[in-house]
Design a protein around this motif. Structure first.
Motif, PDB file in Angstrom:
ATOM      1  N   HIS A 151      -6.606   3.501  -8.993  1.00 46.84           N
ATOM      2  CA  HIS A 151      -5.427   2.787  -8.521  1.00 46.84           C
ATOM      3  C   HIS A 151      -5.676   2.115  -7.165  1.00 46.84           C
ATOM      4  CE1 HIS A 151      -3.378   5.250 -11.626  1.00 46.84           C
ATOM      5  NE2 HIS A 151      -2.595   4.199 -11.699  1.00 46.84           N
ATOM      6  N   GLU A 152      -6.467   2.734  -6.316  1.00 49.97           N
ATOM      7  CA  GLU A 152      -6.825   2.105  -5.040  1.00 49.97           C
ATOM      8  C   GLU A 152      -7.621   0.826  -5.280  1.00 49.97           C
ATOM      9  OE1 GLU A 152      -8.919   5.189  -3.021  1.00 49.97           O
ATOM     10  OE2 GLU A 152      -7.111   6.352  -2.564  1.00 49.97           O
ATOM     11  N   ALA A 153      -8.583   0.892  -6.202  1.00 48.73           N
ATOM     12  CA  ALA A 153      -9.393  -0.284  -6.521  1.00 48.73           C
ATOM     13  C   ALA A 153      -8.516  -1.393  -7.105  1.00 48.73           C
ATOM     14  CB  ALA A 153     -10.503   0.088  -7.499  1.00 48.73           C
ATOM     15  N   ALA A 213      -6.891   8.393  -8.329  1.00 48.34           N
ATOM     16  CA  ALA A 213      -6.619   7.751  -7.041  1.00 48.34           C
ATOM     17  C   ALA A 213      -7.581   6.595  -6.797  1.00 48.34           C
ATOM     18  CB  ALA A 213      -6.728   8.782  -5.919  1.00 48.34           C
ATOM     19  N   GLU A 214      -8.857   6.787  -7.119  1.00 55.54           N
ATOM     20  CA  GLU A 214      -9.857   5.736  -6.924  1.00 55.54           C
ATOM     21  C   GLU A 214      -9.555   4.511  -7.774  1.00 55.54           C
ATOM     22  OE1 GLU A 214     -13.551   7.590  -7.834  1.00 55.54           O
ATOM     23  OE2 GLU A 214     -13.620   8.785  -5.994  1.00 55.54           O
ATOM     24  N   LEU A 272       1.381   2.465  -3.390  1.00 52.33           N
ATOM     25  CA  LEU A 272       0.227   3.192  -3.913  1.00 52.33           C
ATOM     26  C   LEU A 272       0.300   4.667  -3.534  1.00 52.33           C
ATOM     27  CD1 LEU A 272      -2.534   3.288  -5.295  1.00 52.33           C
ATOM     28  CD2 LEU A 272      -3.553   2.556  -3.134  1.00 52.33           C
ATOM     29  N   ASP A 273       0.690   4.951  -2.299  1.00 56.57           N
ATOM     30  CA  ASP A 273       0.819   6.345  -1.868  1.00 56.57           C
ATOM     31  C   ASP A 273       1.848   7.086  -2.717  1.00 56.57           C
ATOM     32  OD1 ASP A 273      -1.036   5.943   0.146  1.00 56.57           O
ATOM     33  OD2 ASP A 273       0.473   5.428   1.651  1.00 56.57           O
ATOM     34  N   MET A 313       0.814  -1.207   0.000  1.00 54.74           N
ATOM     35  CA  MET A 313       0.000   0.000   0.000  1.00 54.74           C
ATOM     36  C   MET A 313       0.849   1.259   0.000  1.00 54.74           C
ATOM     37  SD  MET A 313      -3.057  -0.914  -0.403  1.00 54.74           S
ATOM     38  CE  MET A 313      -3.789   0.713  -0.230  1.00 54.74           C
ATOM     39  N   TRP A 373     -12.340  -3.315 -13.352  1.00 55.97           N
ATOM     40  CA  TRP A 373     -11.218  -2.778 -12.583  1.00 55.97           C
ATOM     41  C   TRP A 373      -9.940  -2.728 -13.414  1.00 55.97           C
ATOM     42  CZ3 TRP A 373      -7.056  -6.042 -11.985  1.00 55.97           C
ATOM     43  CH2 TRP A 373      -7.297  -7.410 -12.123  1.00 55.97           C
ATOM     44  N   LYS A 396       0.450   7.785  -6.309  1.00 55.07           N
ATOM     45  CA  LYS A 396      -0.495   8.901  -6.343  1.00 55.07           C
ATOM     46  C   LYS A 396       0.238  10.239  -6.282  1.00 55.07           C
ATOM     47  CE  LYS A 396      -3.201   7.284  -3.023  1.00 55.07           C
ATOM     48  NZ  LYS A 396      -4.371   7.130  -2.108  1.00 55.07           N
ATOM     49  N   PHE A 398      -5.288  -1.975  -6.554  1.00 58.14           N
ATOM     50  CA  PHE A 398      -4.493  -2.600  -5.504  1.00 58.14           C
ATOM     51  C   PHE A 398      -5.360  -3.487  -4.611  1.00 58.14           C
ATOM     52  CE2 PHE A 398      -0.929  -0.330  -6.861  1.00 58.14           C
ATOM     53  CZ  PHE A 398       0.176  -0.621  -6.067  1.00 58.14           C
ATOM     54  N   GLU A 399      -6.577  -3.059  -4.304  1.00 59.72           N
ATOM     55  CA  GLU A 399      -7.474  -3.859  -3.466  1.00 59.72           C
ATOM     56  C   GLU A 399      -7.816  -5.179  -4.142  1.00 59.72           C
ATOM     57  OE1 GLU A 399     -10.831  -1.404  -2.655  1.00 59.72           O
ATOM     58  OE2 GLU A 399      -9.720  -0.026  -1.340  1.00 59.72           O
TER      59      GLU A 399
END
Length: 243
Positions: free
Chosen positions: A67-69, A64-65, A40-41, A37, A114, A44, A71-72
């Motif tokens: 890339h967050e999705a 951001a949404e 990811l920071d 994670m 995704w 961004k 990684f999840e």
């Protein structure tokens, strides 16, 4: 056992493995061989620095949404039957995920949502002037700043890439075309399609493939023949310390 030995019986070709390994390194911000994670920071922040988007802008929040999705879902897919949630993904786990995802895939329309959002987001990042078309200068800047390619080499590769991606200027490199070319980056089993230019062109390790020979593209925007370009070995993306 090395990555090549572990994957030699897989569906993926050696060239696909090399491309996916580079894609893995693109996300591996600290270069420790794991996707976490904190990577990811960093991603961004790097996107904001590259695009100049305000952190609370619509473009930045959507990026951001996405890339967050990604990684999840990535963590969920490699978790498998484990009762413990995953917080990191190794290169082998990354390759194994794609080995399950790519068979039978003919284009981006066959990927889950995704996954389809990633090339769309990357297109918006590269399209710095927001005219819904990527030009040679924008691609050159992306190669240099986001892929850490030497400026002179980035300029040379951007020219070759645009020629290949637009069929020598016959078609615009818009979001639809870019999505198709990104699909070729993932699906193409040989180093002859325009997808090899997604992160700038690089040399293939298998001596039976030579990018300097005349070839036909696997998934080119049209059915016309292309000539390959001399491959250039890209360095591993440079990593900066996380802030």
């Amino acid at each position: 056992m090395g990555l090549q030995e572990e994957t030699r019986k897989m569906f993926l070709s050696q060239f696909q493995i090399e491309k996916l390994e580079y894609y893995f390194n693109f996300f591996d911000a600290d270069g420790n061989g794991k996707l976490e994670m904190r990577d990811l920071d960093f991603i961004k922040k790097r996107i904001l620095n590259f695009t100049g988007w305000a952190e609370d802008s619509q473009q930045a929040m959507k990026s951001a949404e996405v890339h967050e999705a990604f990684f999840e879902v990535l963590f969920e897919r490699v978790e498998g039957d484990s009762s413990q949630p995953k917080h990191e993904v190794s290169l082998t786990e990354w390759i194994n995920m794609w080995e399950k995802l790519l068979p039978g895939t003919m284009g981006m329309q066959n990927f889950p949502v995704w996954m389809r959002l990633l090339p769309e987001t990357l297109f918006r990042i590269i399209d710095r002037n927001g005219d819904n078309e990527i030009d040679e200068d924008e691609l050159c800047v992306f190669y240099e700043k986001m892929c850490d390619v030497d400026p002179a080499e980035a300029k040379s590769q951007a020219k070759k890439a645009i020629d290949q991606m637009t069929d020598n200027g016959m078609y615009p490199l818009d979001a639809t075309s870019y999505e198709q070319i990104f699909a070729n980056f993932l699906i193409g089993r040989t180093p002859f399609g325009p997808g090899r230019f997604i992160f700038a062109c690089f040399s293939h390790k298998d001596p039976q493939f030579q990018l300097i020979t005349p070839i036909m593209d696997e998934m080119a925007p049209s059915s016309r023949g292309r000539r390959g370009s001399k491959g250039v070995e890209l360095p591993r993306p440079k990593r900066q310390a996380l802030q």
